[in-house]
Motif scaffolding. Structure first.
Motif, PDB file in Angstrom:
ATOM      1  N   HIS A  43       0.817  -1.214   0.000  1.00  0.00           N
ATOM      2  CA  HIS A  43       0.000   0.000   0.000  1.00  0.00           C
ATOM      3  C   HIS A  43       0.856   1.271   0.000  1.00  0.00           C
ATOM      4  O   HIS A  43       1.614   1.519   0.938  1.00  0.00           O
ATOM      5  N   ASP A  45       0.272   4.447   0.467  1.00  0.00           N
ATOM      6  CA  ASP A  45       0.173   5.403   1.582  1.00  0.00           C
ATOM      7  C   ASP A  45       0.995   4.953   2.785  1.00  0.00           C
ATOM      8  O   ASP A  45       1.653   5.763   3.442  1.00  0.00           O
ATOM      9  N   GLU A  98       3.486   0.013 -11.180  1.00  0.00           N
ATOM     10  CA  GLU A  98       3.962   1.235 -10.524  1.00  0.00           C
ATOM     11  C   GLU A  98       5.467   1.416 -10.657  1.00  0.00           C
ATOM     12  O   GLU A  98       5.991   2.508 -10.456  1.00  0.00           O
ATOM     13  N   ASN A 150      -3.823  -2.138 -11.349  1.00  0.00           N
ATOM     14  CA  ASN A 150      -4.531  -2.186 -10.061  1.00  0.00           C
ATOM     15  C   ASN A 150      -5.513  -3.349 -10.003  1.00  0.00           C
ATOM     16  O   ASN A 150      -6.382  -3.469 -10.868  1.00  0.00           O
ATOM     17  N   LYS A 160      -7.161  -0.393   0.519  1.00  0.00           N
ATOM     18  CA  LYS A 160      -7.141  -0.048  -0.913  1.00  0.00           C
ATOM     19  C   LYS A 160      -8.432   0.647  -1.331  1.00  0.00           C
ATOM     20  O   LYS A 160      -9.481   0.439  -0.725  1.00  0.00           O
ATOM     21  N   LEU A 161      -8.331   1.413  -2.436  1.00  0.00           N
ATOM     22  CA  LEU A 161      -9.441   2.306  -2.816  1.00  0.00           C
ATOM     23  C   LEU A 161     -10.828   1.635  -2.823  1.00  0.00           C
ATOM     24  O   LEU A 161     -11.746   2.097  -2.143  1.00  0.00           O
ATOM     25  N   HIS A 247       1.856  11.740  -5.945  1.00  0.00           N
ATOM     26  CA  HIS A 247       0.754  10.931  -6.489  1.00  0.00           C
ATOM     27  C   HIS A 247       0.886  10.752  -8.008  1.00  0.00           C
ATOM     28  O   HIS A 247       0.833  11.725  -8.758  1.00  0.00           O
ATOM     29  N   TYR A 304      -6.647   9.119   8.038  1.00  0.00           N
ATOM     30  CA  TYR A 304      -7.837   9.852   7.599  1.00  0.00           C
ATOM     31  C   TYR A 304      -8.438  10.684   8.735  1.00  0.00           C
ATOM     32  O   TYR A 304      -9.647  10.740   8.896  1.00  0.00           O
TER      33      TYR A 304
END
Ligand code: TYD
Length: 308
Positions: A43, A45, A98, A150, A160-161, A247, A304
């Protein structure tokens, strides 16, 4: 996993990939002949706040596995040309698009695109790809590398998103979209990915790289809106939050080598894949709950803190 645990050929062992002795023991115990190396911190982040764990797991952990394979398959630099010392041995290294960095509005990543990682995660995967390549060139270890776009589907960790957005929707929380939400990802269903990896395992050339993608480009915002629509929730749940540092704007895979060599193309349409995925999360709240109530909770709070 559904159905697998009953299979007599299946064994589960929980081992730290960085633990040289433990990994060697596994090779010996099961007389391992083929490795499909998925193990990674994945991940982005988390890699921004904890780069070290990505380097030790993804780079040194890969080296531990490569060394264990070398040792068990009795390969060394001196017998580089005896690649078939032992019939049927193979090391598949599962990597990511990536490693290629970010694309502009046009073009696709091919297997020969320059390696230009932008996050500690991507840099750690690129490093492991280079190590895998070096073990092929130096020692003749029979390796194959895949680089995917992805993934999405059942059992995806809620950091994950897609699973994060589904979970937040169901929990009545806001949906944190980074920056302007116009970043583009190419979504690949996990079953299509696994099928492609298995083809590479069986038929891929040693030393080669294979790009695996879904030809399924979506902006993050469009994807989040689709999830809201499928779950019948209002778009007012979307909350634009601070962008991820470094990003990447766009990823898109050219998977034509997979199509040319193995006649592989993804079977899932995004529509069908998303419907099944959302349905899976709706039917497995206890699986998600087990994760989000543990250590994940403190990660989410730190990550968050501004999200309602
Ligand atoms: P992610 O699932 O972390 O995969 P990757 O970074 O490997 O592409 O993120 C997918 C995209 O979604 C990425 O552009 C970042 C964005 N994103 C958000 O906008 N909000 C979020 O809460 C998360 C986790 C991701």
């Amino acid at each position: 996993m559904d159905g697998i645990t009953e299979d007599a050929l299946y064994h589960f062992e929980k081992v730290d990939i960085r633990d040289r002795e433990a990994v060697r023991r596994l090779f010996e115990t099961y007389d391992v002949t083929e490795v499909v190396h998925f193990a990674a911190e994945s991940h982005v982040d988390r890699s921004i706040t904890e780069p070290e764990v990505f380097l030790t797991t993804n780079v040194l952990g890969t080296q531990v596995l490569l060394d264990a394979a070398m040792w068990h398959w009795k390969l060394d630099a001196k017998n580089k040309h005896s690649r078939h010392y032992r019939e049927g041995v193979c090391f598949v290294h599962v990597s990511t698009d990536e490693v290629y960095g970010s694309l502009g509005a046009e073009g696709f990543f091919t297997e020969t695109s320059p390696i230009a990682p932008n996050s500690p995660y991507a840099a750690s995967k690129a490093s492991s790809d280079l190590l895998v390549r070096a073990y092929y060139e130096t020692y003749g270890l029979p390796v194959k590398t895949t680089r995917c776009s992805n993934n999405y589907g059942p059992y995806q960790f809620p950091e994950k998103l897609i699973p994060l957005m589904i979970h937040n929707c169901l929990a009545g929380k806001s949906l944190p979209v980074y920056g302007d939400g116009q970043q583009i990802r190419d979504w690949l269903h996990v079953n299509d990915h696994c099928e492609a990896i298995d083809l590479v395992r069986q038929r891929g050339r040693f030393g080669d790289v294979y790009n695996i993608g879904g030809h399924n480009e979506k902006t993050n915002l469009a994807l989040v809106k689709l999830i809201l629509q499928k779950l019948d929730r209002p778009e007012t749940l979307i909350q634009f939050v601070q962008d991820r540092p470094g990003h990447d704007r766009r990823y898109a895979i050219d998977a034509s080598k997979m199509a040319r060599e193995f006649d592989w193309t993804p079977r899932y349409s995004f529509e069908k894949g998303m419907e099944e995925t959302i349905d899976w999360y709706l039917r497995h709240p206890e699986w998600v709950e087990r994760i989000v109530s543990g250590a994940y909770q403190s990660y989410y709070e730190a990550m968050y803190s501004s999200v309602e």
